[in-house]
Design a protein around this motif. Structure first.
Motif, PDB file in Angstrom:
ATOM      1  N   ASN A  98       0.833  -1.198   0.000  1.00  0.00           N
ATOM      2  CA  ASN A  98       0.000   0.000   0.000  1.00  0.00           C
ATOM      3  C   ASN A  98       0.873   1.255   0.000  1.00  0.00           C
ATOM      4  N   ILE A  99       0.333   2.321  -0.543  1.00  0.00           N
ATOM      5  CA  ILE A  99       1.103   3.558  -0.687  1.00  0.00           C
ATOM      6  C   ILE A  99       0.283   4.774  -0.275  1.00  0.00           C
ATOM      7  N   SER A 100       1.004   5.859  -0.018  1.00  0.00           N
ATOM      8  CA  SER A 100       0.401   7.177   0.160  1.00  0.00           C
ATOM      9  C   SER A 100       1.403   8.183  -0.383  1.00  0.00           C
ATOM     10  N   GLU A 138       0.571  15.367  -1.415  1.00  0.00           N
ATOM     11  CA  GLU A 138       0.217  16.149  -2.594  1.00  0.00           C
ATOM     12  C   GLU A 138       0.234  17.638  -2.289  1.00  0.00           C
ATOM     13  N   TRP A 139       0.924  18.388  -3.138  1.00  0.00           N
ATOM     14  CA  TRP A 139       0.959  19.843  -2.973  1.00  0.00           C
ATOM     15  C   TRP A 139      -0.450  20.421  -3.015  1.00  0.00           C
ATOM     16  N   VAL A 140      -1.250  19.956  -3.955  1.00  0.00           N
ATOM     17  CA  VAL A 140      -2.582  20.518  -4.144  1.00  0.00           C
ATOM     18  C   VAL A 140      -3.493  20.236  -2.944  1.00  0.00           C
ATOM     19  N   LEU A 141      -3.123  19.224  -2.128  1.00  0.00           N
ATOM     20  CA  LEU A 141      -3.901  18.882  -0.937  1.00  0.00           C
ATOM     21  C   LEU A 141      -3.224  19.376   0.343  1.00  0.00           C
ATOM     22  N   ASP A 142      -2.252  20.258   0.173  1.00  0.00           N
ATOM     23  CA  ASP A 142      -1.523  20.817   1.308  1.00  0.00           C
ATOM     24  C   ASP A 142      -0.847  19.718   2.132  1.00  0.00           C
ATOM     25  N   GLY A 143      -0.313  18.712   1.420  1.00  0.00           N
ATOM     26  CA  GLY A 143       0.434  17.645   2.083  1.00  0.00           C
ATOM     27  C   GLY A 143      -0.354  16.385   2.374  1.00  0.00           C
ATOM     28  N   ALA A 144      -1.649  16.418   2.189  1.00  0.00           N
ATOM     29  CA  ALA A 144      -2.470  15.226   2.416  1.00  0.00           C
ATOM     30  C   ALA A 144      -2.318  14.274   1.224  1.00  0.00           C
ATOM     31  N   SER A 145      -2.876  13.056   1.357  1.00  0.00           N
ATOM     32  CA  SER A 145      -2.763  12.048   0.304  1.00  0.00           C
ATOM     33  C   SER A 145      -4.135  11.542  -0.124  1.00  0.00           C
ATOM     34  N   VAL A 146      -4.240  11.195  -1.370  1.00  0.00           N
ATOM     35  CA  VAL A 146      -5.415  10.480  -1.862  1.00  0.00           C
ATOM     36  C   VAL A 146      -5.396   9.077  -1.272  1.00  0.00           C
ATOM     37  N   HIS A 147      -6.556   8.479  -1.068  1.00  0.00           N
ATOM     38  CA  HIS A 147      -6.628   7.086  -0.645  1.00  0.00           C
ATOM     39  C   HIS A 147      -6.555   6.216  -1.904  1.00  0.00           C
ATOM     40  N   TYR A 148      -5.382   5.639  -2.134  1.00  0.00           N
ATOM     41  CA  TYR A 148      -5.187   4.826  -3.326  1.00  0.00           C
ATOM     42  C   TYR A 148      -5.707   3.410  -3.108  1.00  0.00           C
ATOM     43  N   GLY A 149      -5.780   2.642  -4.204  1.00  0.00           N
ATOM     44  CA  GLY A 149      -6.312   1.294  -4.143  1.00  0.00           C
ATOM     45  C   GLY A 149      -5.533   0.399  -3.192  1.00  0.00           C
ATOM     46  N   ASN A 150      -6.259  -0.517  -2.557  1.00  0.00           N
ATOM     47  CA  ASN A 150      -5.633  -1.492  -1.659  1.00  0.00           C
ATOM     48  C   ASN A 150      -4.874  -2.522  -2.479  1.00  0.00           C
ATOM     49  N   ALA A 151      -3.650  -2.828  -2.066  1.00  0.00           N
ATOM     50  CA  ALA A 151      -2.788  -3.736  -2.815  1.00  0.00           C
ATOM     51  C   ALA A 151      -3.422  -5.101  -3.042  1.00  0.00           C
ATOM     52  N   LEU A 152      -4.290  -5.523  -2.132  1.00  0.00           N
ATOM     53  CA  LEU A 152      -4.900  -6.849  -2.244  1.00  0.00           C
ATOM     54  C   LEU A 152      -5.956  -6.912  -3.346  1.00  0.00           C
ATOM     55  N   ASP A 153      -6.450  -5.753  -3.771  1.00  0.00           N
ATOM     56  CA  ASP A 153      -7.589  -5.724  -4.694  1.00  0.00           C
ATOM     57  C   ASP A 153      -7.284  -5.074  -6.042  1.00  0.00           C
ATOM     58  N   LEU A 154      -6.040  -4.756  -6.310  1.00  0.00           N
ATOM     59  CA  LEU A 154      -5.727  -3.923  -7.464  1.00  0.00           C
ATOM     60  C   LEU A 154      -6.111  -4.554  -8.796  1.00  0.00           C
ATOM     61  N   LYS A 155      -5.746  -5.784  -9.016  1.00  0.00           N
ATOM     62  CA  LYS A 155      -6.056  -6.418 -10.292  1.00  0.00           C
ATOM     63  C   LYS A 155      -7.558  -6.515 -10.509  1.00  0.00           C
ATOM     64  N   ALA A 156      -8.282  -6.929  -9.461  1.00  0.00           N
ATOM     65  CA  ALA A 156      -9.736  -7.057  -9.579  1.00  0.00           C
ATOM     66  C   ALA A 156     -10.382  -5.702  -9.832  1.00  0.00           C
ATOM     67  N   THR A 157      -9.864  -4.664  -9.187  1.00  0.00           N
ATOM     68  CA  THR A 157     -10.415  -3.319  -9.370  1.00  0.00           C
ATOM     69  C   THR A 157     -10.147  -2.807 -10.778  1.00  0.00           C
TER      70      THR A 157
END
Length: 297
Positions: A130-132, A135-154
């Motif tokens: 998993n990653i985070s 982001e500059w545009v979010l003032d340092g916050a991160s988007v909630h990226y896809g869970n590593a366990l579900d990436l291919k299915a998603t």
């Protein structure tokens, strides 16, 4: 528009009357511009090689080989990041100058492998962690990226859903809204450890072409960082602060790209601090309106 990167010397080629030069000019201009999504800049050697290809002095395959060999033999080579920018630019240009494309998961993974083989160990491989990312545009916050366990299915689900979607084509604005949501969802999965935005952009451009859209213009080249930030804003919510995911910025980008509109594309307008200020202004206007109505009553 075009606030993020300086104009490249071969921009003129995308307005060229000769179809071959225009196509190659677009491919290289876009390829170089897309490096801005990761803060990368290409070398002068890359740009000289690109111009030689556009002018017909060398093939695009020869251009790729020259750039690869430059970093293999040069004793005064540029940094690894410049090497990445140059090599990936040449590979993007090669992909965009070719019409072959299949809307599929293997194609998406294949583009990543093609772009980053020899640069990242995980080229073409779906991440298993998993990653985070701040982001500059979010003032340092991160988007909630896809869970590593579900990436291919998603990925499979999103691509299949898009395959089954029926475009109206008689309401282009609705189609653009849908396309914006599709590419935002695909990017949000963030299937790879690195190189997600460039891979998604190349895949998306190729997909748009299969739909008959002419995207041989400067929009991607000059606004690559805007494109990335728009993807971020399309996938970020902070309800406690009144921030909601929105594709409005992507839609402005897409209308410029596909309809030739001239919407202003400024990264500062997407920064959440600016969003808060906008909300405060709107609230102040509403308060003034309410008070005015109370007085009139």
């Amino acid at each position: 528009m075009g606030e993020d990167i300086k104009r490249d010397p071969f921009e003129e080629y995308i307005r060229h009357v000769e179809p071959d030069k225009k196509k190659l000019g677009y491919a290289w201009y876009t390829a170089v511009g897309l490096q801005a999504v990761d803060g990368l800049k290409t070398s002068d050697y890359l740009k000289d090689t690109a111009q030689n290809n556009i002018e017909g002095k060398i093939t695009i395959s020869e251009a790729e080989k020259l750039i690869e060999s430059y970093y293999e033999t040069s004793n005064s080579r540029d940094t690894d990041r410049t090497k990445e920018a140059d090599c990936v630019s040449a590979r993007i240009a090669a992909i965009l100058s070719d019409d072959a494309f299949t809307f599929s998961l293997p194609q998406y993974l294949g583009i990543h492998k093609r772009l980053f083989e020899g640069i990242y160990d995980h080229a073409g491989k779906i991440r298993d962690y998993n990653i985070s990312k701040k982001e500059w545009v979010l003032d340092g916050a991160s988007v909630h990226y896809g869970n590593a366990l579900d990436l291919k299915a998603t990925l499979e689900y999103d691509l299949q859903t898009e395959k089954e979607y029926e475009y109206s084509y008689d309401n282009i604005r609705d189609d653009i809204r849908h396309l914006s949501r599709f590419v935002a969802n695909l990017w949000q999965i963030h299937a790879f450890g690195e190189g997600n935005t460039r891979t998604t952009a190349v895949f998306f451009i190729k997909y748009l072409r299969t739909m008959g859209f002419d995207v041989t213009n400067e929009i991607f080249a000059e606004n690559a960082w805007y494109f990335r930030n728009a993807l971020v804003r399309a996938n970020y919510n902070d309800y406690s602060k009144g921030v909601h995911a929105t594709t409005e910025y992507l839609e402005s980008f897409m209308r410029n790209l596909l309809l030739g509109e001239h919407n202003e594309l400024h990264n500062r307008n997407m920064h959440i601090s600016g969003y808060f200020e906008k909300q405060d202004i709107e609230k102040a206007k509403q308060d003034i309106g309410d008070k005015k109505q109370d007085i009139e009553e």
